[in-house]
Every structure is written in structure tokens, then in C-alpha cells.
Scaffold this active site. Structure first.
Site, PDB file in Angstrom:
ATOM      1  N   ASP A  56      33.109  42.622  39.626  1.00 16.59           N
ATOM      2  CA  ASP A  56      32.341  41.440  39.288  1.00 16.59           C
ATOM      3  C   ASP A  56      33.127  40.704  38.198  1.00 16.59           C
ATOM      4  OD1 ASP A  56      30.001  39.712  38.911  1.00 16.59           O
ATOM      5  OD2 ASP A  56      29.713  40.851  37.065  1.00 16.59           O
TER       6      ASP A  56
ATOM      7  N   LYS B  22      24.379  38.120  45.615  1.00 20.17           N
ATOM      8  CA  LYS B  22      23.847  39.386  45.092  1.00 20.17           C
ATOM      9  C   LYS B  22      22.360  39.195  44.763  1.00 20.17           C
ATOM     10  CE  LYS B  22      28.324  40.188  42.856  1.00 20.17           C
ATOM     11  NZ  LYS B  22      29.028  40.328  41.565  1.00 20.17           N
TER      12      LYS B  22
ATOM     13  N   THR C 229      32.377  37.422  42.756  1.00 18.00           N
ATOM     14  CA  THR C 229      31.644  36.767  41.677  1.00 18.00           C
ATOM     15  C   THR C 229      30.569  35.832  42.207  1.00 18.00           C
ATOM     16  OG1 THR C 229      31.863  35.247  39.789  1.00 18.00           O
ATOM     17  CG2 THR C 229      33.449  34.982  41.593  1.00 18.00           C
ATOM     18  N   SER C 230      29.538  35.640  41.418  1.00 19.40           N
ATOM     19  CA  SER C 230      28.481  34.694  41.765  1.00 19.40           C
ATOM     20  C   SER C 230      28.825  33.280  41.311  1.00 19.40           C
ATOM     21  CB  SER C 230      27.151  35.140  41.140  1.00 19.40           C
ATOM     22  OG  SER C 230      26.730  36.360  41.703  1.00 19.40           O
TER      23      SER C 230
ATOM     24  N   ASP D 183      27.932  44.852  35.949  1.00 20.85           N
ATOM     25  CA  ASP D 183      27.235  44.850  34.661  1.00 20.85           C
ATOM     26  C   ASP D 183      25.760  44.525  34.793  1.00 20.85           C
ATOM     27  OD1 ASP D 183      26.905  41.700  33.182  1.00 20.85           O
ATOM     28  OD2 ASP D 183      27.715  41.965  35.189  1.00 20.85           O
TER      29      ASP D 183
ATOM     30  N   ASP E 207      31.686  37.764  35.509  1.00 20.27           N
ATOM     31  CA  ASP E 207      30.958  37.506  34.262  1.00 20.27           C
ATOM     32  C   ASP E 207      30.239  38.762  33.787  1.00 20.27           C
ATOM     33  OD1 ASP E 207      31.099  34.424  33.715  1.00 20.27           O
ATOM     34  OD2 ASP E 207      30.745  34.623  35.860  1.00 20.27           O
TER      35      ASP E 207
END
Length: 224
Positions: A20, A145, A113-114, A170, A22
């Protein structure tokens, strides 16, 4: 030294690592605080509630969850994404991340990543972190996600089964996505030490991970 000393969890090595971004590779909490507090204040929303659901999710998905009735959620999301792309002040790498990533061949790791692609590139550059050839961003999946689509896509592009991957996360939404993909998970806690995440190993940052890569795969251990 025997590889037996480097097993993190399994008796077989990992074939790839997926990250991931961030909260896992970079700390963008200062930007999140500025932009999302302002948005919550403008719409009279509880920032703490929005924050608790935003981590790990795409901006557009979070806005749709919380946008007040009568407000165009997509327009709001577009505006927030533009602000995020324009603001990299305070973005830094998670401790030890640069050294750790530079030890891994580009064929052996990816990012899911989002964030959208442009934002991901800007934040990784701001944190002085490498950008891998395989970067699955928000606009490259139809479901964000906690759906596992992003991680399954990354594993496919790496040419391996998800079960052979270790995913670094995280946030609860990301851990759920990684678990549904069938991968092993390691949680980085420097930014978000989620008490709700249980049943998976956790470590504060990358300074505490020892890595060895050979022809059989990737071996990890926790530094003492």
C-alpha cells in the site's frame, strides 16, 4: 547463515512484496488533515468519523459514504482529488522505506494504492521513493479496498499467485483486501496504529526488517 533464521511466518520464501502507499510507504497525514478537515467543516461533518472510514479507501468511495444529501458526491470528490494533487507539503517516507525498497528488484514488488496515478507519482516523488513499473491505482480498478481486486491484479501482473506474496498495509480496509486476496499481511504502524487490526504481524517501520533475496525468493525477519 541458514535461511531458516529469516522466515517471517512461513517455511517457504515469498516470491514478491506488494505495498500500500499512504500510511505504509509514506506519511501523508499532514495533507490528509488539512484537506479533509476543511471539507468536513464545509459540510458540517464529524472529521473523526470520516477519518476512521477513509484510511485505505479511495477518495471517491469515502466521499460517497459521507456526502450530505443533495450534494453531488462526484463533483466533491473531483475537487478533493485536485486539492490532494496540488498539496505535497509535509509528505515524508516511512522510516527506512527508501533503503528497504532499493534492496528489492523491480520485478519483485508492486504498489496498490487508493490514490490515482498522478497523485501516487507526486507523493512518491515528494518522499524520494522509487516508483515501480507495476502500480495499481484508483482508476485502474472497478472496486477499491476492501475489495481484493487491486491486490489480485498486482499479483497477476507480477506473474505469481497471491498466496506467494507478502502485502504491507496500515489500514483495516487494506488488510481485509489483502486477506481476501489470499496473501500474507504485515502491518506498518508508524502512522496508523489501528487497534482494530488483529491476527496479523505488526511492525513500526522498515528499519526493523531484515531482508535477504536469492534465487529461491525473499526472506524476511524482524530485527532485534
Amino acid at each position: 547463515m541458514s535461511h531458516r533464521n529469516f522466515f517471517w511466518k512461513h517455511t517457504k520464501p515469498y516470491q514478491a512484496l506488494i505495498f500500500d502507499m499512504d500510511g505504509t510507504l509514506i506519511d501523508s497525514s499532514a495533507v490528509f488533515e488539512r484537506i479533509w478537515r476543511a471539507w468536513c467543516a464545509r459540510h458540517h461533518l464529524d472529521f473523526n468519523l470520516v477519518q476512521s472510514t477513509a484510511h485505505g479507501r479511495r477518495t471517491r468511495d469515502t466521499v460517497r459514504m459521507h456526502c450530505p444529501p443533495g450534494i453531488d458526491a462526484d463533483l466533491e470528490a473531483d475537487a478533493l482529488i485536485s486539492r490532494e494533487e496540488a498539496d505535497v507539503r509535509g509528505i515524508v517516507a516511512i522510516k527506512g522505506a527508501a533503503v528497504f525498497l532499493n534492496k528489492i528488484p523491480f520485478t519483485k514488488w508492486a504498489i496498490v494504492t487508493s490514490a490515482n496515478t498522478e497523485l501516487a507519482h507526486k507523493r512518491l516523488k515528494a518522499a524520494n521513493l522509487p516508483i515501480p513499473p507495476i502500480l495499481i491505482s484508483a482508476e485502474l480498478v472497478t472496486k477499491g479496498k476492501p475489495d481484493p481486486q487491486g491486490y489480485l491484479t498486482a499479483a497477476e501482473k507480477l506473474g505469481i499467485e497471491p498466496q506467494s506474496c507478502l502485502i504491507f498495509e496500515d489500514a483495516p480496509a487494506g488488510v481485509e483486501a489483502a486477506t481476501l486476496a489470499g496473501a500474507s499481511v504485515l502491518v506498518i504502524t508508524q502512522v496508523n496504529n489501528h487497534a482494530a487490526i488483529s491476527g496479523v504481524p505488526k511492525i513500526s517501520d522498515y528499519r526493523h526488517i531484515h531482508i535477504i533475496i536469492d534465487e529461491t525468493g525473499i526472506y524476511l525477519s524482524k530485527r532485534k
